[in-house]
Design a protein around this motif. Structure first.
Motif, PDB file in Angstrom:
ATOM      1  N   LEU A  17     -94.305 -19.933   6.572  1.00 57.10           N
ATOM      2  CA  LEU A  17     -93.834 -18.515   7.321  1.00 57.10           C
ATOM      3  C   LEU A  17     -93.151 -18.277   6.172  1.00 57.10           C
ATOM      4  O   LEU A  17     -93.063 -16.558   5.783  1.00 57.10           O
ATOM      5  CB  LEU A  17     -92.245 -18.893   8.220  1.00 57.10           C
ATOM      6  CG  LEU A  17     -93.353 -19.309   9.537  1.00 57.10           C
ATOM      7  CD1 LEU A  17     -92.213 -19.373  10.707  1.00 57.10           C
ATOM      8  CD2 LEU A  17     -94.195 -18.125  10.059  1.00 57.10           C
ATOM      9  N   ALA A  18     -92.129 -18.544   5.857  1.00 56.94           N
ATOM     10  CA  ALA A  18     -91.853 -18.042   3.915  1.00 56.94           C
ATOM     11  C   ALA A  18     -93.164 -17.642   2.609  1.00 56.94           C
ATOM     12  O   ALA A  18     -92.979 -16.252   2.751  1.00 56.94           O
ATOM     13  CB  ALA A  18     -91.395 -19.096   3.392  1.00 56.94           C
ATOM     14  N   ILE A  19     -94.104 -18.185   2.711  1.00 55.98           N
ATOM     15  CA  ILE A  19     -95.575 -17.722   2.519  1.00 55.98           C
ATOM     16  C   ILE A  19     -95.744 -15.849   2.776  1.00 55.98           C
ATOM     17  O   ILE A  19     -95.747 -14.739   2.054  1.00 55.98           O
ATOM     18  CB  ILE A  19     -96.741 -18.370   2.143  1.00 55.98           C
ATOM     19  CG1 ILE A  19     -96.061 -19.658   1.519  1.00 55.98           C
ATOM     20  CG2 ILE A  19     -97.778 -17.552   2.018  1.00 55.98           C
ATOM     21  CD1 ILE A  19     -97.616 -20.835   1.101  1.00 55.98           C
ATOM     22  N   ILE A  20     -95.903 -16.419   4.672  1.00 52.04           N
ATOM     23  CA  ILE A  20     -96.582 -15.143   4.957  1.00 52.04           C
ATOM     24  C   ILE A  20     -95.479 -13.379   4.540  1.00 52.04           C
ATOM     25  O   ILE A  20     -95.896 -12.844   4.927  1.00 52.04           O
ATOM     26  CB  ILE A  20     -96.521 -15.422   6.259  1.00 52.04           C
ATOM     27  CG1 ILE A  20     -98.033 -15.864   6.421  1.00 52.04           C
ATOM     28  CG2 ILE A  20     -96.814 -14.114   6.625  1.00 52.04           C
ATOM     29  CD1 ILE A  20     -97.743 -16.044   7.792  1.00 52.04           C
ATOM     30  N   ASP A  21     -93.856 -14.722   5.136  1.00 56.62           N
ATOM     31  CA  ASP A  21     -92.793 -12.781   4.525  1.00 56.62           C
ATOM     32  C   ASP A  21     -93.407 -12.321   3.167  1.00 56.62           C
ATOM     33  O   ASP A  21     -92.986 -11.564   2.382  1.00 56.62           O
ATOM     34  CB  ASP A  21     -91.719 -14.181   4.878  1.00 56.62           C
ATOM     35  CG  ASP A  21     -90.370 -12.952   4.442  1.00 56.62           C
ATOM     36  OD1 ASP A  21     -90.612 -11.838   5.450  1.00 56.62           O
ATOM     37  OD2 ASP A  21     -89.305 -13.578   3.772  1.00 56.62           O
ATOM     38  N   ILE A  22     -92.948 -13.503   2.311  1.00 59.12           N
ATOM     39  CA  ILE A  22     -93.471 -13.225   0.921  1.00 59.12           C
ATOM     40  C   ILE A  22     -94.235 -11.767   0.361  1.00 59.12           C
ATOM     41  O   ILE A  22     -94.309 -10.974   0.265  1.00 59.12           O
ATOM     42  CB  ILE A  22     -93.110 -14.088  -0.529  1.00 59.12           C
ATOM     43  CG1 ILE A  22     -92.272 -14.732   0.273  1.00 59.12           C
ATOM     44  CG2 ILE A  22     -93.609 -13.782  -1.470  1.00 59.12           C
ATOM     45  CD1 ILE A  22     -91.697 -16.825  -0.740  1.00 59.12           C
ATOM     46  N   MET A  23     -95.756 -12.514   1.182  1.00 59.75           N
ATOM     47  CA  MET A  23     -97.069 -11.339   0.609  1.00 59.75           C
ATOM     48  C   MET A  23     -96.659 -10.369   1.828  1.00 59.75           C
ATOM     49  O   MET A  23     -97.271  -9.258   0.801  1.00 59.75           O
ATOM     50  CB  MET A  23     -98.162 -12.259   1.199  1.00 59.75           C
ATOM     51  CG  MET A  23     -98.450 -13.575   0.555  1.00 59.75           C
ATOM     52  SD  MET A  23     -99.876 -14.429   0.836  1.00 59.75           S
ATOM     53  CE  MET A  23    -101.192 -12.914   0.218  1.00 59.75           C
ATOM     54  N   PHE A  24     -95.735 -10.290   2.980  1.00 63.15           N
ATOM     55  CA  PHE A  24     -96.001  -8.685   3.734  1.00 63.15           C
ATOM     56  C   PHE A  24     -94.865  -8.071   2.755  1.00 63.15           C
ATOM     57  O   PHE A  24     -95.020  -6.549   2.817  1.00 63.15           O
ATOM     58  CB  PHE A  24     -95.591  -9.006   5.102  1.00 63.15           C
ATOM     59  CG  PHE A  24     -97.381  -8.822   5.648  1.00 63.15           C
ATOM     60  CD1 PHE A  24     -98.136  -8.725   6.016  1.00 63.15           C
ATOM     61  CD2 PHE A  24     -97.192 -10.563   5.956  1.00 63.15           C
ATOM     62  CE1 PHE A  24     -99.153  -8.772   6.722  1.00 63.15           C
ATOM     63  CE2 PHE A  24     -98.366 -11.063   6.247  1.00 63.15           C
ATOM     64  CZ  PHE A  24     -99.134  -9.958   6.371  1.00 63.15           C
TER      65      PHE A  24
END
Length: 89
Positions: A48-55
């Motif tokens: 979830l943290a990775i997805i948040d950063i990427m978006f």
């Protein structure tokens, strides 16, 4: 919402998403990057943290592109259709 209806909606949206990604090289590259990063995540919280950063990064890039396009539109409007070289990224 019953589980069968929910599963059907998820399946339909997944199929549409996959078709859209197949038709767009930038989206396909972005999806590959997402998949690569998520495969290295240790757990759900990391994913979830990775997805948040990427978006967040993607949203920032999109915002910059929109600002550039708005600047071009302003130049077109101010110069009655002539775009000059002052519109730089």
């Amino acid at each position: 919402m019953n589980n069968n209806l929910f599963a059907g909606i998820v399946d339909m949206l997944s199929a549409k998403s996959e078709k859209m990604i197949e038709q767009s090289l930038p989206l396909a590259a972005f999806q590959e990057e997402v998949d690569r990063r998520l495969s290295n995540a240790a757990d759900q919280a990391d994913r979830l943290a990775i997805i948040d950063i990427m978006f967040q990064c993607f949203r920032s890039e999109l915002h910059e592109e929109l600002k550039y396009l708005n600047k071009l539109l302003d130049l077109v409007g101010n110069n009655q259709g002539r775009i000059n070289s002052s519109a730089s990224r």
